[in-house]
Write an enzyme that holds these catalytic residues in place. Structure first.
Site, PDB file in Angstrom:
ATOM      1  N   ASN A 186       5.089   0.531  -1.072  1.00 54.45           N
ATOM      2  CA  ASN A 186       4.418   0.695  -2.387  1.00 54.45           C
ATOM      3  C   ASN A 186       2.899   0.602  -2.238  1.00 54.45           C
ATOM      4  OD1 ASN A 186       3.905  -2.014  -2.045  1.00 54.45           O
ATOM      5  ND2 ASN A 186       4.581  -2.626  -4.100  1.00 54.45           N
ATOM      6  N   THR A 216      -0.180  -3.690   0.050  1.00 48.46           N
ATOM      7  CA  THR A 216      -1.064  -4.182   1.114  1.00 48.46           C
ATOM      8  C   THR A 216      -1.103  -3.238   2.319  1.00 48.46           C
ATOM      9  OG1 THR A 216       0.724  -5.553   2.025  1.00 48.46           O
ATOM     10  CG2 THR A 216      -0.790  -6.637   0.507  1.00 48.46           C
ATOM     11  N   ASP A 243       8.351   1.420  -4.656  1.00 45.17           N
ATOM     12  CA  ASP A 243       8.462  -0.041  -4.681  1.00 45.17           C
ATOM     13  C   ASP A 243       9.934  -0.406  -4.580  1.00 45.17           C
ATOM     14  OD1 ASP A 243       8.577  -2.752  -5.348  1.00 45.17           O
ATOM     15  OD2 ASP A 243       6.802  -2.582  -6.637  1.00 45.17           O
ATOM     16  N   LEU A 302      10.955  -5.049   5.784  1.00 49.27           N
ATOM     17  CA  LEU A 302       9.732  -5.760   6.159  1.00 49.27           C
ATOM     18  C   LEU A 302       8.760  -5.882   4.990  1.00 49.27           C
ATOM     19  CD1 LEU A 302       8.949  -4.046   9.612  1.00 49.27           C
ATOM     20  CD2 LEU A 302      10.056  -6.259   9.243  1.00 49.27           C
ATOM     21  N   ASN A 320      17.946  -4.856  -3.049  1.00 47.25           N
ATOM     22  CA  ASN A 320      17.980  -3.388  -3.054  1.00 47.25           C
ATOM     23  C   ASN A 320      18.083  -2.824  -1.638  1.00 47.25           C
ATOM     24  OD1 ASN A 320      17.987  -3.064  -5.813  1.00 47.25           O
ATOM     25  ND2 ASN A 320      15.743  -2.935  -5.968  1.00 47.25           N
ATOM     26  N   TYR A 328       6.101 -17.187  -0.976  1.00 48.54           N
ATOM     27  CA  TYR A 328       6.427 -16.566   0.311  1.00 48.54           C
ATOM     28  C   TYR A 328       7.562 -17.314   1.004  1.00 48.54           C
ATOM     29  CZ  TYR A 328       5.604 -14.269   4.820  1.00 48.54           C
ATOM     30  OH  TYR A 328       5.735 -13.550   5.978  1.00 48.54           O
ATOM     31  N   TYR A 378      25.680 -10.972   1.787  1.00 46.13           N
ATOM     32  CA  TYR A 378      26.135  -9.583   1.992  1.00 46.13           C
ATOM     33  C   TYR A 378      26.915  -9.474   3.306  1.00 46.13           C
ATOM     34  CZ  TYR A 378      24.154  -7.018  -1.962  1.00 46.13           C
ATOM     35  OH  TYR A 378      23.906  -6.518  -3.220  1.00 46.13           O
TER      36      TYR A 378
END
Ligand code: UDP
Length: 343
Positions: A59, A62, A82, A103, A129, A175, A189
């Protein structure tokens, strides 16, 4: 050449015999989120070199597509997207994927402070996602996690079995806790849907393509040394970090992508050579060929006192260990920043 059809055709034949660039059908496909970022772009390079077709999602919060400008569209499909929004089929426009590597996230403390909610979302909703994409394609899933899941560790070196010592609602929590949630949901998952999962915890990766204004210690010290400014040491400089050069880090990711039978495993990927920030400042000054000149600044909130990976597990199961010395890595980093700063 002789100009005969046969000799003209020869290079083509050996080219395809080697299985190189035969076209999309025979290439493996990787979906990488955060692909335009520092680590992501180096991973794209590595995968393209190894004949992958890469769907690069970013997106650009950064990252920048400049990091991938040397790639051709047949090898890298760039999607400004995004990942907190699940991409519809027409956006992805692929019918198979072999691996999904997640990542995407701000990684520098000043970036994730500024983008705190975005950081929480990309590591929670964004991770789910990315997991859904892997499930849909029955692809292997690599989660980019971090040594920050250990918080301010009370054991050293840190092994994968250590649960960490984290402030759940402090200034770094967006973070640290974001990544911890990411690990938790990825593991669900794996447990519930049999997803082929590997979690990688990176330790202070550095190298070319870090942004000079990124605020982390490596770009700060390198830029300051190049500009003849004092190196800004936070706190007393006795806190430790273990710096891993990006080509080593990416080789670790690559081994986790290609090796079978490691589903549900967690690996530290870092360089176990631990040093204080003051010692690191000395190393930077030495490579820059300048005398060490420091300026002390306040220590940011919840700044971990120490960090050092135990990499026995990565050595054993990924056949991986770092190869690039700090001096060599810093020289390459200096060369990049010199070019960026027009020196
Ligand atoms: N640091 C420093 N000077 C700087 C930037 C960072 O002394 O200009 C320190 C920081 O306080 C931390 C270490 O260097 O102890 C590594 O910081 P960085 O932001 O690179 O990454 P972190 O490991 O904290 O995520």
């Amino acid at each position: 050449g002789s100009g005969t059809g046969a000799s003209d055709a020869k290079p083509m034949t050996s080219w395809s015999t080697l299985g190189k660039r035969k076209g999309r059908e025979s290439m493996k496909t990787a979906i990488i989120t955060g692909a335009a970022g520092f680590m992501g772009s180096h991973l794209v390079d590595k995968l393209v070199e190894n004949d992958y077709f890469v769907v690069a999602i970013d997106n650009l919060a950064t990252g920048t597509w400049d990091n991938l400008k040397h790639h051709r569209d047949e090898h890298v499909k760039r999607l400004t997207w995004d990942i907190t929004e699940y991409p519809p089929d027409d956006v992805l426009s692929i019918d198979q994927a072999d691996v999904v590597v997640h990542l995407a996230s701000a990684a520098s403390p000043i970036h994730y402070r500024r983008l705190a909610l975005e950081t929480l979302r990309v590591n929670s909703i964004g991770t789910e996602n990315a997991l859904k994409l892997a499930r849909k394609f029955q692809a292997r899933f690599i989660l980019g996690s971090t040594s920050e899941v250990y918080g301010d560790p009370q054991v050293s070196p840190q092994s994968e079995t250590y649960w960490g010592h984290v402030n759940p609602n402090g200034e770094r929590a967006c973070y640290d806790e974001g990544k911890r949630y990411g690990e938790a949901i990825a593991m669900e998952y794996h447990r519930q849907f049999g997803l082929d999962l590997r979690i990688l915890r990176f330790f202070n990766c550095y190298g070319p393509r870090m942004q000079s204004e990124d605020g982390r210690v490596v770009p700060n010290f390198v830029r300051q040394a190049l500009e003849g400014k004092p190196l800004t040491v936070y706190g007393d400089g006795q806190q430790t970090r273990s710096f891993c050069y990006v080509s080593d880090e990416v080789e670790g990711i690559y081994q986790a992508i290609i090796r079978d039978g490691l589903s549900g495993e967690v690996f530290n990927i870092g360089n176990p050579e631990e040093r204080t920030i003051l010692n690191f400042a000395q190393a930077v000054a030495k490579v820059a060929g300048v005398p060490l000149y420091t300026e002390f600044r306040p220590l940011p909130a919840d700044d971990p006192t120490n960090r050092c990976p135990n990499i026995d597990k990565a050595k054993k199961y990924l056949g991986w260990s770092p190869k690039v010395s700090l001096e060599e890595g810093l020289e390459k980093t200096f060369a990049y920043f010199k070019e960026q700063l027009g020196q």
